[in-house]
Scaffold this motif. Structure first.
Motif, PDB file in Angstrom:
ATOM      1  N   TRP A   1      31.961  57.869  50.927  1.00  0.00           N
ATOM      2  CA  TRP A   1      32.687  57.068  49.935  1.00  0.00           C
ATOM      3  C   TRP A   1      32.657  55.608  50.387  1.00  0.00           C
ATOM      4  CZ3 TRP A   1      34.198  58.852  45.328  1.00  0.00           C
ATOM      5  CH2 TRP A   1      34.417  60.211  45.178  1.00  0.00           C
ATOM      6  N   VAL A   2      32.122  54.729  49.540  1.00  0.00           N
ATOM      7  CA  VAL A   2      32.188  53.289  49.801  1.00  0.00           C
ATOM      8  C   VAL A   2      33.331  52.740  48.955  1.00  0.00           C
ATOM      9  CG1 VAL A   2      30.961  51.088  49.690  1.00  0.00           C
ATOM     10  CG2 VAL A   2      29.728  53.173  50.307  1.00  0.00           C
ATOM     11  N   THR A   3      34.279  52.057  49.599  1.00  0.00           N
ATOM     12  CA  THR A   3      35.511  51.621  48.927  1.00  0.00           C
ATOM     13  C   THR A   3      35.687  50.109  49.073  1.00  0.00           C
ATOM     14  OG1 THR A   3      36.839  51.959  50.914  1.00  0.00           O
ATOM     15  CG2 THR A   3      36.588  53.858  49.458  1.00  0.00           C
ATOM     16  N   GLU A   4      36.682  49.601  48.355  1.00  0.00           N
ATOM     17  CA  GLU A   4      37.093  48.191  48.458  1.00  0.00           C
ATOM     18  C   GLU A   4      35.941  47.229  48.153  1.00  0.00           C
ATOM     19  OE1 GLU A   4      39.343  47.253  51.986  1.00  0.00           O
ATOM     20  OE2 GLU A   4      40.300  49.231  52.008  1.00  0.00           O
ATOM     21  N   PHE A   5      35.273  47.466  47.044  1.00  0.00           N
ATOM     22  CA  PHE A   5      34.228  46.552  46.592  1.00  0.00           C
ATOM     23  C   PHE A   5      34.835  45.197  46.215  1.00  0.00           C
ATOM     24  CE2 PHE A   5      32.034  50.504  46.162  1.00  0.00           C
ATOM     25  CZ  PHE A   5      30.682  50.201  46.201  1.00  0.00           C
ATOM     26  N   PRO A   6      34.050  44.132  46.212  1.00  0.00           N
ATOM     27  CA  PRO A   6      34.532  42.885  45.618  1.00  0.00           C
ATOM     28  C   PRO A   6      34.847  43.108  44.137  1.00  0.00           C
ATOM     29  CG  PRO A   6      32.527  42.508  46.892  1.00  0.00           C
ATOM     30  CD  PRO A   6      32.697  43.992  46.791  1.00  0.00           C
ATOM     31  N   LEU A   7      35.903  42.489  43.678  1.00  0.00           N
ATOM     32  CA  LEU A   7      36.248  42.594  42.260  1.00  0.00           C
ATOM     33  C   LEU A   7      35.223  41.865  41.395  1.00  0.00           C
ATOM     34  CD1 LEU A   7      38.531  43.538  40.257  1.00  0.00           C
ATOM     35  CD2 LEU A   7      39.416  41.203  40.428  1.00  0.00           C
ATOM     36  N   LEU A   8      34.767  40.699  41.884  1.00  0.00           N
ATOM     37  CA  LEU A   8      33.888  39.825  41.112  1.00  0.00           C
ATOM     38  C   LEU A   8      32.656  39.458  41.927  1.00  0.00           C
ATOM     39  CD1 LEU A   8      36.757  37.427  40.004  1.00  0.00           C
ATOM     40  CD2 LEU A   8      35.723  39.172  38.560  1.00  0.00           C
ATOM     41  N   GLU A   9      31.570  39.157  41.224  1.00  0.00           N
ATOM     42  CA  GLU A   9      30.379  38.630  41.892  1.00  0.00           C
ATOM     43  C   GLU A   9      29.821  37.489  41.053  1.00  0.00           C
ATOM     44  OE1 GLU A   9      27.382  41.624  42.240  1.00  0.00           O
ATOM     45  OE2 GLU A   9      27.663  42.363  40.204  1.00  0.00           O
ATOM     46  N   TRP A  10      29.261  36.482  41.731  1.00  0.00           N
ATOM     47  CA  TRP A  10      28.755  35.308  41.035  1.00  0.00           C
ATOM     48  C   TRP A  10      27.407  35.591  40.393  1.00  0.00           C
ATOM     49  CZ3 TRP A  10      30.662  30.993  39.235  1.00  0.00           C
ATOM     50  CH2 TRP A  10      29.795  29.978  38.815  1.00  0.00           C
ATOM     51  N   SER A  11      27.262  35.178  39.145  1.00  0.00           N
ATOM     52  CA  SER A  11      25.994  35.328  38.429  1.00  0.00           C
ATOM     53  C   SER A  11      25.378  33.949  38.238  1.00  0.00           C
ATOM     54  CB  SER A  11      26.229  35.983  37.062  1.00  0.00           C
ATOM     55  OG  SER A  11      25.063  35.884  36.261  1.00  0.00           O
ATOM     56  N   ASP A  12      24.226  33.701  38.897  1.00  0.00           N
ATOM     57  CA  ASP A  12      23.529  32.425  38.699  1.00  0.00           C
ATOM     58  C   ASP A  12      23.030  32.312  37.265  1.00  0.00           C
ATOM     59  OD1 ASP A  12      23.848  31.491  41.328  1.00  0.00           O
ATOM     60  OD2 ASP A  12      22.107  32.633  42.034  1.00  0.00           O
ATOM     61  N   GLU A  13      22.623  33.448  36.693  1.00  0.00           N
ATOM     62  CA  GLU A  13      22.083  33.448  35.334  1.00  0.00           C
ATOM     63  C   GLU A  13      23.134  32.997  34.321  1.00  0.00           C
ATOM     64  OE1 GLU A  13      20.328  36.723  32.163  1.00  0.00           O
ATOM     65  OE2 GLU A  13      20.257  37.184  34.306  1.00  0.00           O
ATOM     66  N   GLN A  14      24.391  33.515  34.480  1.00  0.00           N
ATOM     67  CA  GLN A  14      25.447  33.178  33.531  1.00  0.00           C
ATOM     68  C   GLN A  14      26.327  32.026  34.003  1.00  0.00           C
ATOM     69  OE1 GLN A  14      27.499  36.629  31.767  1.00  0.00           O
ATOM     70  NE2 GLN A  14      26.010  37.959  32.797  1.00  0.00           N
TER      71      GLN A  14
END
Length: 597
Positions: free
Chosen positions: A436-449
């Motif tokens: 189980w991989v837990t505690e992902f980042p909530l947000l990630e930066w999109s260069d495209e958007q």
């Protein structure tokens, strides 16, 4: 000439006939796998979905007409045969479930003749994928694909039984819905009744299953068809199937508990493997730091080492520049590969460039004690010694380094780790390592958007203690999200959902949505949340990926009855294809010509 099966009824599938039935008359039906004429005896291997059964036609017993009919049989003829079960007259075939018996046939009917198929119906034959998929209905006769689809059926049956016993209700959600393009592209369906407007085919049942929680159903599941208009890979299809679930009044541990027990049951019943519970858990940060991947293969070591502090004062500009730009320097110790030739190492460098690396630095610690490095002339002797020590380098090891922004370093070394392990047979394929991989980042930066996007979706619950960072440091906010990983493949993922208005508003702000934007996209869900919404969470598996692992196949195309190819087309039906002009006119659609474009 095809005959009728009137008056006959199949009594057994091929492998349902056993030595317990010796002396019994049976009626079997299926396809001719092959025919062997030994003069007075003709042997036919009959195949159905259960397997192979040998039929025997004895010239001394049959009429001349019936014997000639048996002799006319060719591969893929469909026949019905009535006869008596006997012990094999020739050698026993231990490779067949029915290898010790045969049917002495007295009645044969040819139900359908066949042209010579474009490839043998035999799993041992190598056939080009394009040909297999063009004649998929023939390809599906091959025993390995029939086995795969039987296992797929067994898995969905187990899921239904298990989740039903756990209090889940199977509820279907719509296929024609509203397009909510936050993530992959939607497949759009034009509406005839509402000219100029479109339905979106669901990328998942996400919004509807959350509405079901608002409706008080508390535990829902569905074997759901989903659609994503994205570039394809070996483990992706434009239409795929999810085992989808949602639960109310739960937290992370509750969702994980149900799913660990479900996976344990599936792997025990299908593969007779005892999965040990509880499964290992690891945070996203730890997975990236140690393996350069959020879905690490745990069957082997070769973990990443952060040597940024060790090389911080050196004059090697590749390392120095990466650190000055806020990046890192990390390495892999490929144990036992220190004596590789330059061509092999250059191959690793080229592979790394495919994932964004400008190059790959290395140190060869040869087994004879000599040291060769691509950057030694830029390092002092004591700096080189410290770096080798930090990497736990021993004679016979190959040390590989990437220096760049963290995202690039993780992509390069994470993929290179897998590449080397596969190339040099470092993986124990008999192991099944769940994580189980837990505690992902909530947000990630999109260069495209040019904005932050949701790593999972806009309704994922952040850790409450991280909310203070959401305005100034949104990338530091952790999500209550979890993925289940098996041997480097993500089988499924889910999260705790947001059920509080103020947190949902904050999430939309972080994604750059105005209140109007949010209501245009998700208004029906936000309205439902005004009337009392329980805390809820969910998870969805890729059924195709799960079955791919259970069957040992390399591609999900071999566990789907009628898959598409990489350009999302079907070689068998030639879909997609043009439609009549009248259909387009009814929909109010006019196609532009290439000249107009």
């Amino acid at each position: 000439m095809a005959e009728s099966m009137s008056g006959l009824a199949r009594s057994h599938r091929c492998t349902e006939v056993s030595n317990k039935l010796i002396g019994t008359e049976v009626t079997v039906m299926g396809w001719v796998q092959k025919r062997r004429n030994l003069g007075s005896l003709i042997f036919v291997d009959l195949r159905d979905r259960s397997g192979i059964l040998q039929l025997v036609f004895d010239q001394e017993v049959l009429s001349e007409e019936d014997y000639n009919k048996a002799n006319s049989l060719r591969s893929e003829y469909v026949v019905a045969a009535v006869g008596t079960v006997e012990k094999r007259s020739a050698a026993i075939n231990e490779n067949l479930k029915t290898g010790d018996i045969e049917i002495k046939v007295h009645t044969l009917r040819i139900l359908s003749e066949s042209e010579t198929p474009p490839f043998p119906i035999d799993e041992k034959q190598t056939v080009k994928d394009e040909l297999r998929l063009k004649y998929r209905y023939l390809d599906l006769r091959r025993p390995n694909l029939q086995r795969n689809l039987r296992i797929r059926n067994d898995v969905t049956r187990m899921v239904r039984n298990f989740l039903g016993d756990e209090g889940f209700l199977e509820i279907e959600t719509p296929v024609l819905g509203k397009s909510t393009p936050e993530g992959a592209r939607d497949y759009l369906v034009p509406s005839r009744v509402h000219p100029g407007e479109f339905y979106g085919l669901p990328q998942s049942p996400q919004l509807f299953k959350q509405l079901l929680m608002c409706s008080g159903f508390d535990r829902y599941y569905q074997i759901a068809k989903c659609f994503r208009d994205e570039d394809l890979r070996a483990d992706r299809q434009p239409e795929f199937t999810q085992i989808d679930m949602e639960l109310s009044f739960v937290d992370v541990d509750d969702v994980i508990d149900v799913n660990e027990r479900l996976l344990k049951k599936i792997f025990k019943e299908v593969l007779d493997i005892d999965v040990q519970l509880p499964m290992l858990r690891m945070t996203y940060k730890e997975a990236m730091d140690r393996f350069g991947s959020d879905k690490p293969d745990m069957r082997f070591g070769m973990e990443l080492t952060n040597v940024s502090d060790t090389v911080a004062g050196c004059d090697f500009m590749v390392f120095k520049g990466a650190l000055e730009n806020g990046g890192s320097v990390r390495g892999l110790n490929a144990k036992g590969l220190g004596d590789l030739g330059r061509k092999k190492i250059d191959g690793f460098v080229d592979y790394a460039k495919d994932f964004g690396a400008k190059g790959l630095a290395y140190i060869q610690l040869k087994s004879d004690g000599t040291v060769k490095s691509s950057f030694a002339k830029f390092m002092k002797e004591e700096e080189m010694d410290a770096l080798i020590k930090a990497m736990d380098g021993q004679a016979g090891d190959l040390l590989l380094f990437a220096a760049d922004k963290d995202k690039v370093v993780f992509d390069v070394l994470g993929n290179l780790r897998l590449h080397i392990a596969k190339q040099y047979d470092m993986i124990d394929k008999s192991q099944y390592k769940f994580l189980w991989v837990t505690e992902f980042p909530l947000l990630e930066w999109s260069d495209e958007q040019n904005r932050y996007t949701a790593m999972h979706h806009p309704f994922t619950m952040p850790f409450e203690e991280d909310l203070e960072f959401i305005d100034e440091r949104p990338g530091d906010v952790r999500a209550k999200a979890y993925d289940i990983v098996l041997n480097g493949t993500e089988l499924g993922g889910g999260s705790i959902r947001i059920h509080q208005d103020d947190i949902q508003e904050k999430m939309f702000e972080a994604l750059g949505f105005t209140k109007e934007d949010a209501y245009n996209r998700f208004g029906f869900l936000l309205d439902a949340f005004k009337f009392g919404v329980p805390p809820h969470a969910g998870l969805a598996y890729g059924l195709d990926r799960l079955v791919m692992w259970l069957t040992g196949e390399d591609s999900i195309r071999d566990v789907i009855a009628f898959p598409k190819v990489k350009d999302a087309s079907c070689l068998m039906t030639q879909a997609p294809g043009p439609v009549d002009t009248l259909q387009l006119e009814e929909l109010g659609i006019e196609l532009s010509t290439p000249e107009e474009e």
